[in-house]
Design a protein around this motif. Structure first.
Motif, PDB file in Angstrom:
ATOM      1  N   ARG A 238     -14.734 -20.197  36.276  1.00 59.92           N
ATOM      2  CA  ARG A 238     -15.027 -18.966  37.002  1.00 59.92           C
ATOM      3  C   ARG A 238     -15.640 -17.922  36.088  1.00 59.92           C
ATOM      4  NH1 ARG A 238      -9.381 -17.643  39.576  1.00 59.92           N
ATOM      5  NH2 ARG A 238     -10.279 -15.612  40.055  1.00 59.92           N
ATOM      6  N   GLY A 239     -16.471 -17.076  36.696  1.00 61.51           N
ATOM      7  CA  GLY A 239     -17.107 -15.996  35.955  1.00 61.51           C
ATOM      8  C   GLY A 239     -18.614 -16.020  36.097  1.00 61.51           C
ATOM      9  N   ILE A 240     -19.223 -14.827  36.029  1.00 63.24           N
ATOM     10  CA  ILE A 240     -20.672 -14.687  36.092  1.00 63.24           C
ATOM     11  C   ILE A 240     -21.130 -13.744  34.993  1.00 63.24           C
ATOM     12  CG2 ILE A 240     -22.502 -13.474  37.393  1.00 63.24           C
ATOM     13  CD1 ILE A 240     -21.499 -14.766  39.905  1.00 63.24           C
ATOM     14  N   MET A 241     -22.217 -14.114  34.330  1.00 63.69           N
ATOM     15  CA  MET A 241     -22.913 -13.207  33.423  1.00 63.69           C
ATOM     16  C   MET A 241     -24.355 -13.091  33.873  1.00 63.69           C
ATOM     17  SD  MET A 241     -23.643 -13.343  29.290  1.00 63.69           S
ATOM     18  CE  MET A 241     -22.052 -12.656  28.815  1.00 63.69           C
ATOM     19  N   PHE A 279     -20.971  -5.695  23.785  1.00 65.26           N
ATOM     20  CA  PHE A 279     -21.426  -6.351  25.011  1.00 65.26           C
ATOM     21  C   PHE A 279     -20.300  -7.173  25.611  1.00 65.26           C
ATOM     22  CE2 PHE A 279     -25.053  -5.341  22.465  1.00 65.26           C
ATOM     23  CZ  PHE A 279     -25.916  -4.782  23.393  1.00 65.26           C
ATOM     24  N   PRO A 280     -20.241  -7.231  26.934  1.00 67.51           N
ATOM     25  CA  PRO A 280     -19.118  -7.902  27.599  1.00 67.51           C
ATOM     26  C   PRO A 280     -19.255  -9.414  27.589  1.00 67.51           C
ATOM     27  CG  PRO A 280     -20.674  -7.103  29.237  1.00 67.51           C
ATOM     28  CD  PRO A 280     -21.192  -6.652  27.904  1.00 67.51           C
ATOM     29  N   SER A 281     -18.124 -10.082  27.732  1.00 74.82           N
ATOM     30  CA  SER A 281     -18.114 -11.532  27.912  1.00 74.82           C
ATOM     31  C   SER A 281     -17.326 -11.862  29.169  1.00 74.82           C
ATOM     32  CB  SER A 281     -17.498 -12.237  26.698  1.00 74.82           C
ATOM     33  OG  SER A 281     -16.110 -11.959  26.609  1.00 74.82           O
ATOM     34  N   ILE A 282     -17.552 -13.031  29.700  1.00 75.78           N
ATOM     35  CA  ILE A 282     -16.942 -13.437  30.966  1.00 75.78           C
ATOM     36  C   ILE A 282     -15.422 -13.438  30.894  1.00 75.78           C
ATOM     37  CG2 ILE A 282     -16.598 -15.465  32.440  1.00 75.78           C
ATOM     38  CD1 ILE A 282     -19.610 -16.008  32.162  1.00 75.78           C
ATOM     39  N   LYS A 283     -14.883 -13.905  29.784  1.00 75.73           N
ATOM     40  CA  LYS A 283     -13.430 -14.029  29.685  1.00 75.73           C
ATOM     41  C   LYS A 283     -12.729 -12.675  29.754  1.00 75.73           C
ATOM     42  CE  LYS A 283     -11.653 -17.509  27.585  1.00 75.73           C
ATOM     43  NZ  LYS A 283     -11.162 -18.517  26.612  1.00 75.73           N
ATOM     44  N   GLU A 284     -13.436 -11.602  29.425  1.00 77.49           N
ATOM     45  CA  GLU A 284     -12.832 -10.270  29.421  1.00 77.49           C
ATOM     46  C   GLU A 284     -12.599  -9.708  30.825  1.00 77.49           C
ATOM     47  OE1 GLU A 284     -15.544  -8.095  26.965  1.00 77.49           O
ATOM     48  OE2 GLU A 284     -15.136  -9.380  25.233  1.00 77.49           O
ATOM     49  N   VAL A 285     -13.148 -10.364  31.861  1.00 81.36           N
ATOM     50  CA  VAL A 285     -12.923  -9.920  33.246  1.00 81.36           C
ATOM     51  C   VAL A 285     -12.256 -11.006  34.091  1.00 81.36           C
ATOM     52  CG1 VAL A 285     -14.862  -8.304  33.198  1.00 81.36           C
ATOM     53  CG2 VAL A 285     -15.249 -10.643  34.002  1.00 81.36           C
ATOM     54  N   ARG A 286     -11.860 -12.083  33.492  1.00 82.02           N
ATOM     55  CA  ARG A 286     -11.324 -13.231  34.226  1.00 82.02           C
ATOM     56  C   ARG A 286     -10.136 -12.840  35.113  1.00 82.02           C
ATOM     57  NH1 ARG A 286     -11.013 -18.904  33.895  1.00 82.02           N
ATOM     58  NH2 ARG A 286      -8.944 -19.747  34.299  1.00 82.02           N
ATOM     59  N   LEU A 337      -5.231  -4.481  43.408  1.00 78.18           N
ATOM     60  CA  LEU A 337      -6.269  -4.995  42.491  1.00 78.18           C
ATOM     61  C   LEU A 337      -6.026  -4.517  41.054  1.00 78.18           C
ATOM     62  CD1 LEU A 337      -9.308  -4.232  44.818  1.00 78.18           C
ATOM     63  CD2 LEU A 337      -8.331  -6.496  44.363  1.00 78.18           C
ATOM     64  N   HIS A 338      -4.788  -4.207  40.738  1.00 78.40           N
ATOM     65  CA  HIS A 338      -4.482  -3.615  39.437  1.00 78.40           C
ATOM     66  C   HIS A 338      -4.374  -4.644  38.301  1.00 78.40           C
ATOM     67  CE1 HIS A 338      -3.768   0.361  41.132  1.00 78.40           C
ATOM     68  NE2 HIS A 338      -3.026  -0.194  42.076  1.00 78.40           N
ATOM     69  N   SER A 339      -4.569  -5.903  38.603  1.00 73.35           N
ATOM     70  CA  SER A 339      -4.314  -6.951  37.606  1.00 73.35           C
ATOM     71  C   SER A 339      -5.146  -6.756  36.346  1.00 73.35           C
ATOM     72  CB  SER A 339      -4.655  -8.330  38.202  1.00 73.35           C
ATOM     73  OG  SER A 339      -3.882  -8.570  39.353  1.00 73.35           O
ATOM     74  N   ILE A 340      -4.482  -6.868  35.203  1.00 75.19           N
ATOM     75  CA  ILE A 340      -5.191  -6.918  33.922  1.00 75.19           C
ATOM     76  C   ILE A 340      -5.882  -8.271  33.839  1.00 75.19           C
ATOM     77  CG2 ILE A 340      -4.835  -7.018  31.416  1.00 75.19           C
ATOM     78  CD1 ILE A 340      -2.481  -5.111  31.824  1.00 75.19           C
ATOM     79  N   PRO A 341      -7.098  -8.343  33.308  1.00 72.28           N
ATOM     80  CA  PRO A 341      -7.754  -9.643  33.160  1.00 72.28           C
ATOM     81  C   PRO A 341      -6.887 -10.656  32.413  1.00 72.28           C
ATOM     82  CG  PRO A 341      -9.297  -7.880  32.710  1.00 72.28           C
ATOM     83  CD  PRO A 341      -7.959  -7.232  32.862  1.00 72.28           C
ATOM     84  N   VAL A 342      -6.976 -11.921  32.793  1.00 68.49           N
ATOM     85  CA  VAL A 342      -6.213 -13.000  32.165  1.00 68.49           C
ATOM     86  C   VAL A 342      -6.917 -13.427  30.880  1.00 68.49           C
ATOM     87  CG1 VAL A 342      -5.401 -15.362  32.437  1.00 68.49           C
ATOM     88  CG2 VAL A 342      -5.297 -13.781  34.373  1.00 68.49           C
ATOM     89  N   TYR A 343      -6.204 -13.411  29.777  1.00 71.35           N
ATOM     90  CA  TYR A 343      -6.829 -13.755  28.489  1.00 71.35           C
ATOM     91  C   TYR A 343      -5.821 -14.475  27.613  1.00 71.35           C
ATOM     92  CZ  TYR A 343     -10.341 -13.141  24.835  1.00 71.35           C
ATOM     93  OH  TYR A 343     -11.328 -13.364  23.899  1.00 71.35           O
ATOM     94  N   PRO A 344      -6.154 -15.535  26.926  1.00 71.76           N
ATOM     95  CA  PRO A 344      -7.482 -16.139  26.789  1.00 71.76           C
ATOM     96  C   PRO A 344      -7.810 -17.031  27.984  1.00 71.76           C
ATOM     97  CG  PRO A 344      -5.932 -17.337  25.433  1.00 71.76           C
ATOM     98  CD  PRO A 344      -5.185 -16.180  26.038  1.00 71.76           C
TER      99      PRO A 344
END
Length: 344
Positions: A238-241, A279-286, A337-344
């Motif tokens: 999942r994710g779009i750049m 610059f952003p990466s996809i994983k930072e908004v997962r 929609l308050h979820s913090i992005p899932v990382y890693p």
């Protein structure tokens, strides 16, 4: 408020289930599918002992009597028929497909290779890009949820397009997506052995999201006619750049462009503008509803590079749909929609 989800067995549908489950104002009334009726946890085992609902048949009359809001998480070509069936009832609908997005029905037929929805349905539908269409969304009956690629592209382009800072014929969008954007249906092109350790372009100059992006850009700036837009599949889930290239009309330092974006998006809870040189990466908004944007002006060429990333199932689909629902019912825009992005 009671919510029904039609198409709950797909990826966007099950993401809606997750979001409604953590929402303080919405409750899950029913979930529906055109497939075999069964417990949702048998289709998605991660919901075992969390969601106890059965996938039910689609019965518009019964659904409309029981629900305050209906999400259509069904494919393009299917939603328009369901929307027509529900049109005699007074329940607001948010459609996650492309069936109600294009105002020109001939363009829909050309790009989607299907007959369009009825003109009266298309005319009533509001394009649900909440950062820019809040007022229309708040009074809508039908909301056409934007596509995933258009969301990332339009949010990245809006400030410079609306301010007329770019050559209107210079827009090039290089977009990449994880394979969940293709849905859950099995296909050779998105199978593990085809996508693992691979990266490929698809629908070259033919993607159905092209007219959707152009339609909204032209509303903001009538001098824009066409864009160059191409899509690629990444070997991720999942994710779009989107990496966007535009020619600036005048010389601007990167700092000034960043300041413009920060100013225009300062009231928007899900837009994060990266600082200079970041610059952003996809994983930072997962698994989040954020859209992260990075910017850089190439002084040698006079081009602005815009990098915009989203989670295609969240800000590109279910998350944005819930954001629109919040606006529609006068609820805090970020509720559920308050979820913090899932990382890693």
């Amino acid at each position: 408020m009671k919510v029904s989800i039609i198409g709950a067995s797909g990826y966007s549908g099950v993401e809606l289930i997750r979001l409604i489950n953590q929402h303080n104002e919405f409750s899950l009334q029913s979930i529906h599918t055109s497939r075999e009726e069964t417990l949702i946890s048998q289709v998605y085992p991660h919901l075992f002992q969390i969601i106890h609902s059965n996938l039910e048949r689609i019965e518009p009359n019964l659904i409309s009597e029981q629900a305050d809001l209906i999400f259509l998480a069904t494919p393009s070509g299917v939603s328009k028929h369901l929307a027509q069936e529900f049109s005699t009832y007074h329940v607001p609908i948010i459609d996650l497909s492309g069936d109600l997005r294009l105002k020109n029905d001939k363009e829909y037929e050309q790009w989607y290779k299907k007959p369009p929805a009825k003109k009266e349905l298309i005319a009533e539908a509001v394009y649900g890009l909440p950062e820019w269409n809040k007022q229309q969304i708040q009074s809508a009956k039908w909301i056409a949820n934007p596509g995933c690629y258009p969301t990332a592209s339009l949010l990245g382009l809006a400030p410079v397009v609306k301010h007329g800072l770019i050559d209107p014929g210079s827009i090039i969008i290089d977009a990449k997506s994880g394979v969940s954007g293709a849905g859950r249906k099995a296909a050779i092109e998105t199978s593990y052995s085809e996508m693992n350790e691979n990266f490929r372009i698809y629908k070259v100059n033919e993607h159905q999201h092209i007219p959707e992006i152009e339609q909204q850009l032209q509303e903001w700036n009538q001098s824009i006619s066409t864009i160059t837009f191409n899509t690629h599949l990444l070997p991720i889930t999942r994710g779009i750049m989107t990496t966007i290239y535009v020619q600036l009309k005048e010389e601007y330092p990167t700092e000034q462009i960043i300041e413009l974006y920060q100013q225009m998006y300062k009231q928007q809870p899900f837009i994060r503008i990266k600082p200079m040189g970041v610059f952003p990466s996809i994983k930072e908004v997962r698994a989040s509803n954020f859209c992260d944007i990075g910017l850089s002006v190439d002084r040698r060429t006079g081009r602005l590079v815009i990098v915009s990333v989203i989670d295609n199932l969240m800000k590109g689909a279910a998350g944005q749909a819930v954001q629109n629902a919040n606006l529609l019912f006068g609820i805090q825009e970020s509720e559920g929609l308050h979820s913090i992005p899932v990382y890693p």
